[in-house]
Every structure is written in C-alpha cells, then in structure tokens.
Design a protein around this motif. Structure first.
Motif, short mmCIF file in Angstrom:
data_model
loop_
_atom_site.label_atom_id
_atom_site.label_comp_id
_atom_site.label_asym_id
_atom_site.label_seq_id
_atom_site.Cartn_x
_atom_site.Cartn_y
_atom_site.Cartn_z
N SER A 164 55.23 -19.40 -5.35
CA SER A 164 56.19 -19.73 -6.42
C SER A 164 55.75 -21.03 -7.18
CB SER A 164 57.56 -20.15 -5.65
OG SER A 164 57.54 -20.80 -4.71
N ARG A 218 53.04 -11.65 6.20
CA ARG A 218 52.32 -11.04 5.12
C ARG A 218 52.63 -11.61 4.01
NH1 ARG A 218 54.30 -6.05 6.61
NH2 ARG A 218 55.91 -5.84 4.85
N GLN A 219 53.84 -12.45 3.78
CA GLN A 219 54.01 -13.38 2.55
C GLN A 219 53.40 -14.80 2.82
OE1 GLN A 219 55.88 -12.75 -0.25
NE2 GLN A 219 54.88 -14.37 -0.71
N ALA A 274 56.93 -9.24 7.92
CA ALA A 274 57.17 -9.33 6.57
C ALA A 274 56.74 -10.85 6.02
CB ALA A 274 58.58 -8.96 6.25
N GLU A 275 57.29 -11.82 6.95
CA GLU A 275 57.20 -13.08 6.47
C GLU A 275 55.89 -13.64 6.66
OE1 GLU A 275 59.07 -17.60 7.38
OE2 GLU A 275 59.77 -16.09 8.56
N ALA A 311 49.91 -14.06 1.73
CA ALA A 311 49.89 -14.02 0.20
C ALA A 311 49.95 -15.16 -0.36
CB ALA A 311 50.64 -12.95 -0.36
N ASP A 312 50.92 -16.10 0.01
CA ASP A 312 51.06 -17.41 -0.47
C ASP A 312 49.63 -18.32 -0.17
OD1 ASP A 312 53.46 -17.11 -1.32
OD2 ASP A 312 54.44 -17.72 0.46
N ALA A 334 57.14 -17.39 10.20
CA ALA A 334 56.43 -16.02 10.12
C ALA A 334 56.11 -15.42 11.26
CB ALA A 334 55.13 -16.57 9.31
#
Length: 272
Positions: A127, A170-171, A167-168, A174-175, A163
């Motif tokens: 973001s 993986r995020q 799901a978190e 990616a971040d 995390a």
C-alpha cells in the motif's frame, strides 16, 4: 565482531547489504538522545534506529501515534551528532507519509536535511510501495517495516503476534517483495513467526532486521531501554535483558542522596 564491523569507516546502506551477503549479523538498537547514542556508537553498534518509540520511552505516551515530525527531527538530530561509525535511521511518524506520496517525499527530504541521519523507516507494504519508490528516487534510503506495525495498533487491536495465519503470512511475503522492488535496503520484521521471517530473509535482496522474529533474520533490533533493563513491567518473550541499568541508577541515586543528607558531599577535595 566480523570483518565489516571492525572497520572504522562509517557504516552505510551499502555496508548493511554487504553484511547480509557475507552472513554477518547486524546489531541495531534504538536511541533518542546524544548521550545514549554516543555510548551505543562507541560500543560498536552497527545501526541506531531513532524510533517513533520515543513517544513511549521519552514522552510516556501509550503508543507511537502522538509523536510529530518536528519531535522526531529533534531526537534524530541529537542522535546523528553523536554517531561517528554506525548507520542512523529515523522513523517517519504516523501521518507523515500516509496522506499522499508527495507529502511523504517532502517529509522524508525534510528529515534528511534537518537531522543528518542516513535513512528513514516507514511502516507498511504494498500500500505504500509507490511512496517508498518515490522517496528512494528522491535520493533518500528507506527501511521498510512489516508484521506488527505499531502505527496501525488500533487496526490490529493489540500487540500480538502477526502473520500466524496462512492468509496474512502470504500477504506479508507479498508486501516484503513489494518493498524490495520499490528499493528499500532493509526491512524490519516485528513479531512474526520465525519460519516466515526466515523465508522473507531468503527471498528479498534487502537486509532483514528482526524484533521478535526469530534467529534467522539478517540482524536484530531492540529498544535500548528494554534491552538494558531500564523499562519496568515489560518483558515480552523476545526480550532479553543485557544489563540492569535501572538497578544501577537506583543504587547511584540513593548513594548520592545519602551523601548529600549526611553532609559527606561535597568534601574538601570537591570544593573550590
């Protein structure tokens, strides 16, 4: 001490990346004032973070949100003046880069110009990647920060481990890649599972600095007041006390009080 940190030359962002490549661990602590930073620098610390944790440690606030850019500049300028060897990084406080990319670039440049630090640190992942990229393109080195990001504490609802769910995790991965591609030279990983932190460390070019992220990051960071036993009633799992400065200072103050009240200080040799 490794071959890099025994070098008396100034540690730079390039040095940090060379340390990662060489497998030499990076030792970082926070500092917020000239005297403490000078002690850390002379003791051989590789990097100092002028953290927005100054809001808690120096001002007694419950979280990091209240501290301002002006206040961070005050602390960072004092720290930078004290450091001859280590890398100095200054946190960009809450609200200084979230509104717009342009404002983020403007505040990052201001911090660098007015403090003399070597880099800034920002919380967030994909973001904020565009803002990070713009700041790096403006000539300001950036450290990222993922996992538990204290500026988002009200969104998280607490200071717990991040995390731990797939799901978190993986995020976060990616971040980390998004920040790496945006040009950060280091990423702080706070309170995330050790296995995930190790994976991030393997997959990104940037150096990783862990706090509560296990032993496999490229380095570690702790708040100096916590690590040196000055903070009372705060002992998370990841914290080790390397000294008991609180007790040492208490003993010293009590000895001073006794000497003054007993008319033992100052004595004749301590008088003009």
């Amino acid at each position: 001490m490794g071959y890099l940190t025994t070098d008396k030359k100034k540690i730079t962002t390039k040095t940090i990346l060379e340390m990662k490549a060489a497998g030499e661990k990076i030792a970082q602590m926070t500092a917020y004032d000239f005297t403490t930073a000078g002690i850390l620098d002379r003791a051989g610390i590789d990097a100092i973070l002028v953290g927005d944790s100054a809001s808690n440690v120096m001002a007694g606030n419950a979280d990091t949100l209240p501290i301002t850019v002006d206040q961070m500049i005050y602390h960072a300028r004092a720290v930078a003046r004290a450091c001859q060897h280590c890398l100095v990084v200054c946190d960009m406080p809450f609200g200084s880069y979230q509104v717009s990319r342009e404002e983020g670039v403007r505040n990052a440049i201001r911090i660098m110009k007015e403090t003399g630090v070597d880099a800034v640190k920002m919380e967030g992942g994909a973001s904020i990647a565009d803002t990070v990229r713009a700041i790096v393109q403006a000539g300001v080195p950036v450290v990222g920060h993922l996992g538990l990001t204290p500026q988002s504490i009200h969104k998280f609802g607490g200071y717990g481990l991040r995390a731990k769910e797939e799901a978190e995790a993986r995020q976060l991965l990616a971040d980390a890649h998004a920040l790496d591609e945006a040009g950060v030279f280091a990423i702080t990983l706070e309170k995330v599972p050790a296995k995930l932190a190790a994976q991030v460390t393997r997959e990104v070019k940037a150096a990783t600095i862990g706090i509560g992220a296990g032993p496999d990051t490229d380095g570690q960071v702790l708040v100096y007041a916590d690590a040196l036993g000055m903070t009372q009633g705060f002992k998370p799992k990841f914290l080790r006390h390397f000294a008991d400065v609180c007790q040492c200072m208490t003993d010293g103050v009590q000895a001073y009080v006794q000497a003054v009240k007993g008319a033992d200080f100052p004595n004749e040799e301590e008088s003009y």
